[in-house]
Enzyme design. Sequence first.
Site, PDB file in Angstrom:
ATOM      1  N   GLN A 136       0.847  -1.202   0.000  1.00 25.82           N
ATOM      2  CA  GLN A 136       0.000   0.000   0.000  1.00 25.82           C
ATOM      3  C   GLN A 136       0.884   1.254   0.000  1.00 25.82           C
ATOM      4  O   GLN A 136       1.545   1.545   0.997  1.00 25.82           O
ATOM      5  CB  GLN A 136      -0.870  -0.028   1.270  1.00 25.82           C
ATOM      6  CG  GLN A 136      -1.811   1.129   1.449  1.00 25.82           C
ATOM      7  CD  GLN A 136      -2.386   1.139   2.859  1.00 25.82           C
ATOM      8  OE1 GLN A 136      -1.848   0.492   3.768  1.00 25.82           O
ATOM      9  NE2 GLN A 136      -3.467   1.856   3.072  1.00 25.82           N
ATOM     10  N   SER A 139       1.118   6.419   2.600  1.00 25.11           N
ATOM     11  CA  SER A 139       1.760   7.391   3.500  1.00 25.11           C
ATOM     12  C   SER A 139       3.034   7.972   2.907  1.00 25.11           C
ATOM     13  O   SER A 139       3.761   7.301   2.170  1.00 25.11           O
ATOM     14  CB  SER A 139       2.127   6.726   4.830  1.00 25.11           C
ATOM     15  OG  SER A 139       1.006   6.137   5.408  1.00 25.11           O
ATOM     16  N   SER A 171       4.779  -1.226   4.004  1.00 21.02           N
ATOM     17  CA  SER A 171       4.992  -2.593   4.490  1.00 21.02           C
ATOM     18  C   SER A 171       5.176  -3.542   3.315  1.00 21.02           C
ATOM     19  O   SER A 171       4.488  -3.408   2.287  1.00 21.02           O
ATOM     20  CB  SER A 171       3.801  -3.065   5.323  1.00 21.02           C
ATOM     21  OG  SER A 171       3.584  -2.201   6.397  1.00 21.02           O
ATOM     22  N   GLU A 254      -8.951  -1.685   5.644  1.00 16.81           N
ATOM     23  CA  GLU A 254      -7.744  -1.854   6.450  1.00 16.81           C
ATOM     24  C   GLU A 254      -8.097  -1.912   7.933  1.00 16.81           C
ATOM     25  O   GLU A 254      -7.589  -2.736   8.679  1.00 16.81           O
ATOM     26  CB  GLU A 254      -6.782  -0.687   6.192  1.00 16.81           C
ATOM     27  CG  GLU A 254      -5.492  -0.805   6.982  1.00 16.81           C
ATOM     28  CD  GLU A 254      -4.477   0.284   6.628  1.00 16.81           C
ATOM     29  OE1 GLU A 254      -4.905   1.389   6.224  1.00 16.81           O
ATOM     30  OE2 GLU A 254      -3.276   0.032   6.773  1.00 16.81           O
ATOM     31  N   GLU A 391      -5.150   8.336  18.183  1.00 12.04           N
ATOM     32  CA  GLU A 391      -5.700   9.694  18.369  1.00 12.04           C
ATOM     33  C   GLU A 391      -6.625  10.041  17.199  1.00 12.04           C
ATOM     34  O   GLU A 391      -7.734  10.558  17.393  1.00 12.04           O
ATOM     35  CB  GLU A 391      -4.560  10.732  18.418  1.00 12.04           C
ATOM     36  CG  GLU A 391      -3.659  10.667  19.635  1.00 12.04           C
ATOM     37  CD  GLU A 391      -2.593   9.576  19.531  1.00 12.04           C
ATOM     38  OE1 GLU A 391      -2.454   8.957  18.462  1.00 12.04           O
ATOM     39  OE2 GLU A 391      -1.899   9.341  20.547  1.00 12.04           O
TER      40      GLU A 391
HETATM   41  C1  FAD Z   1       4.322  -0.741  11.287  1.00 11.78           C
HETATM   42  C2  FAD Z   1       3.684   0.238  10.357  1.00 11.78           C
HETATM   43  C3  FAD Z   1       3.315  -0.178   9.092  1.00 11.78           C
HETATM   44  C4  FAD Z   1       2.739   0.733   8.205  1.00 11.78           C
HETATM   45  N1  FAD Z   1       2.440   0.297   6.943  1.00 11.78           N
HETATM   46  C5  FAD Z   1       1.975   1.180   6.033  1.00 11.78           C
HETATM   47  C6  FAD Z   1       1.784   0.793   4.663  1.00 11.78           C
HETATM   48  O1  FAD Z   1       1.995  -0.367   4.299  1.00 11.78           O
HETATM   49  N2  FAD Z   1       1.378   1.711   3.766  1.00 11.78           N
HETATM   50  C7  FAD Z   1       1.124   3.001   4.124  1.00 11.78           C
HETATM   51  O2  FAD Z   1       0.731   3.780   3.258  1.00 11.78           O
HETATM   52  N3  FAD Z   1       1.290   3.420   5.414  1.00 11.78           N
HETATM   53  C8  FAD Z   1       1.728   2.537   6.364  1.00 11.78           C
HETATM   54  N4  FAD Z   1       1.935   2.947   7.677  1.00 11.78           N
HETATM   55  C9  FAD Z   1       1.798   4.372   7.983  1.00 11.78           C
HETATM   56  C10 FAD Z   1       0.689   4.737   8.930  1.00 11.78           C
HETATM   57  O3  FAD Z   1      -0.565   4.693   8.272  1.00 11.78           O
HETATM   58  C11 FAD Z   1       1.011   6.141   9.458  1.00 11.78           C
HETATM   59  O4  FAD Z   1       2.171   6.021  10.238  1.00 11.78           O
HETATM   60  C12 FAD Z   1      -0.095   6.735  10.302  1.00 11.78           C
HETATM   61  O5  FAD Z   1      -1.211   7.025   9.531  1.00 11.78           O
HETATM   62  C13 FAD Z   1       0.369   8.008  11.025  1.00 11.78           C
HETATM   63  O6  FAD Z   1       0.959   8.899  10.154  1.00 11.78           O
HETATM   64  P1  FAD Z   1       2.390   9.573  10.484  1.00 11.78           P
HETATM   65  O7  FAD Z   1       3.324   8.468  10.826  1.00 11.78           O
HETATM   66  O8  FAD Z   1       2.736  10.460   9.357  1.00 11.78           O
HETATM   67  O9  FAD Z   1       2.165  10.399  11.814  1.00 11.78           O
HETATM   68  P2  FAD Z   1       1.559  11.875  11.901  1.00 11.78           P
HETATM   69  O10 FAD Z   1       0.334  11.976  11.080  1.00 11.78           O
HETATM   70  O11 FAD Z   1       2.652  12.860  11.630  1.00 11.78           O
HETATM   71  O12 FAD Z   1       1.163  11.942  13.422  1.00 11.78           O
HETATM   72  C14 FAD Z   1       2.098  12.250  14.472  1.00 11.78           C
HETATM   73  C15 FAD Z   1       1.339  12.295  15.795  1.00 11.78           C
HETATM   74  O13 FAD Z   1       0.355  13.352  15.749  1.00 11.78           O
HETATM   75  C16 FAD Z   1      -0.932  12.829  16.063  1.00 11.78           C
HETATM   76  N5  FAD Z   1      -1.952  13.512  15.253  1.00 11.78           N
HETATM   77  C17 FAD Z   1      -1.890  13.769  13.912  1.00 11.78           C
HETATM   78  N6  FAD Z   1      -3.007  14.390  13.515  1.00 11.78           N
HETATM   79  C18 FAD Z   1      -3.798  14.524  14.608  1.00 11.78           C
HETATM   80  C19 FAD Z   1      -5.095  15.088  14.837  1.00 11.78           C
HETATM   81  N7  FAD Z   1      -5.791  15.644  13.837  1.00 11.78           N
HETATM   82  N8  FAD Z   1      -5.581  15.051  16.101  1.00 11.78           N
HETATM   83  C20 FAD Z   1      -4.878  14.488  17.111  1.00 11.78           C
HETATM   84  N9  FAD Z   1      -3.632  13.935  16.958  1.00 11.78           N
HETATM   85  C21 FAD Z   1      -3.120  13.970  15.719  1.00 11.78           C
HETATM   86  C22 FAD Z   1      -0.864  11.373  15.710  1.00 11.78           C
HETATM   87  O14 FAD Z   1      -1.812  10.612  16.434  1.00 11.78           O
HETATM   88  C23 FAD Z   1       0.564  11.022  16.084  1.00 11.78           C
HETATM   89  O15 FAD Z   1       0.649  10.758  17.464  1.00 11.78           O
HETATM   90  C24 FAD Z   1       2.492   2.063   8.605  1.00 11.78           C
HETATM   91  C25 FAD Z   1       2.831   2.456   9.888  1.00 11.78           C
HETATM   92  C26 FAD Z   1       3.432   1.568  10.766  1.00 11.78           C
HETATM   93  C27 FAD Z   1       3.802   2.027  12.154  1.00 11.78           C
END
Ligand code: FAD
Length: 421
Positions: A136, A139, A171, A254, A391
Amino acid sequence: MRWRVEDTPERAAFRGEFKAWLESVLPPGWVEALDAEDDEAFAAARDGFNPFAWTGVIGRTAYAAPLWPKEYGGLSGEPWMQQIVREELSDHRLPVFGINLLGVGLAGPTIIAHGSAQQKSRYLPKILSGEEIWCQLFSEPGSGSDLASLATRAVRDGDEWIVNGEKVWTSIAQFSTFGMLLARTDPDVSKHDGLSYFIVDMHSPGIEIRPLRQITGSADFSEVFFTELRVPDANRIGEAGEGWRYARTTLMNERVALSGLSIDAVSLTGGVRRDAWEAALEQVPDRRDPLVRQDLALIYSRQEAKEITAFRASAARLAGQVPGAEGGISKVFNAELNQYRSNALLDAGGLASIAWPIESVAVAAGAAAAQGRAQSLLRARANTIEGGTSEVLRNQIAERVLGLPRDPDVDRDVPWSHSRR
Ligand SMILES: Cc1cc2nc3c(=O)[nH]c(=O)nc-3n(C[C@H](O)[C@H](O)[C@H](O)COP(=O)(O)OP(=O)(O)OC[C@H]3O[C@@H](n4cnc5c(N)ncnc54)[C@H](O)[C@@H]3O)c2cc1C
């Protein structure tokens, strides 16, 4: 207690057929070992069993996706069929989704809902059989929770699109044949309106995959870079500019896939017990410790609550309701329970959980269990991030279930090219 769907005569007949098939393809001794709760015999029966090959075995039958249309490898069935298949797989300690979780759980349902007839017949059968693994590509470094703000660009060039940009957290990218790509095709409309959804051949020139090593030691996800990547227009799903709508189908599926349905996806490393937690507990030195007992009671009651919630959600699906916000509720609850459980297990294991001897064969089994507990604790950190953070899911539950006001989003209605990023 186990919460299961009630068997009508029709359901019992289906269960019987599926069970008979399952038991005819499992290695000798497997079922007997489970019936006798004999861990040693089970380990022997499972020796040499290949999870990749298993995906292909079930994937060549319609049992792998009872809800998918018959012409694409499913049964055109009803939700109770899927539930029964899951229950039986779990009873036989087999994984519900297998190795191609993102293909079967996310890409398949998206293609069924929005793909062309040609795309359905080209991709769906090989998703089920596990011949083609999917990842996928959503992100990005600057766009996770606010996924619609993503910056990877796709520009039309005749019958192709030229893609430039960067994804992260992808992933199993390094093992995948295809990826579900969300890219920006129109920067001058609002962020949700300028996205398109493509199927990308992961072996195309113009894709560089750099695996990222995690604290657990493994590299489950990667950074993926696109440089002048050419994607045929025939690989576009649905209409250009409607990508967000299709992505929501992927994301909804998902959450369901990650929400640990009433019947958990079990790993092929577990013992004869249904719950790996029960087996792990046997390694805990002192189960009479009051603090350990307190944790046990809490975990037991939360697991029951989780099962009941998941059971209620599946009962609603059996009654024909479309899965809704329960996916998010179960996802948040499971993720946090799993973290609590892995913490508690590590605590209960005492010193052995963080320092394990490896020099003698006699302690090797205990050491492996202790290492497993440490490994679970580290991996569980990801549970509240992957598939949407707790969150953000709580925000969605607040809005869509409780009817509270929307989370402010100042860029929602401005052209993406003018948004703050
Ligand atoms: C093990 C793993 C596998 C993954 N696999 C995939 C994959 O295969 N394909 C893919 O596309 N993605 C994948 N992801 C990505 C995952 O979907 C994102 O990490 C997730 O959506 C959070 O985005 P970010 O890491 O950019 O954090 P951010 O969006 O930058 O968030 C940082 C912090 O801010 C908080 N936050 C952000 N916005 C808000 C809000 N509006 N209100 C309150 N709090 C908020 C969040 O909760 C978090 O604590 C994977 C993630 C992990 C950990």
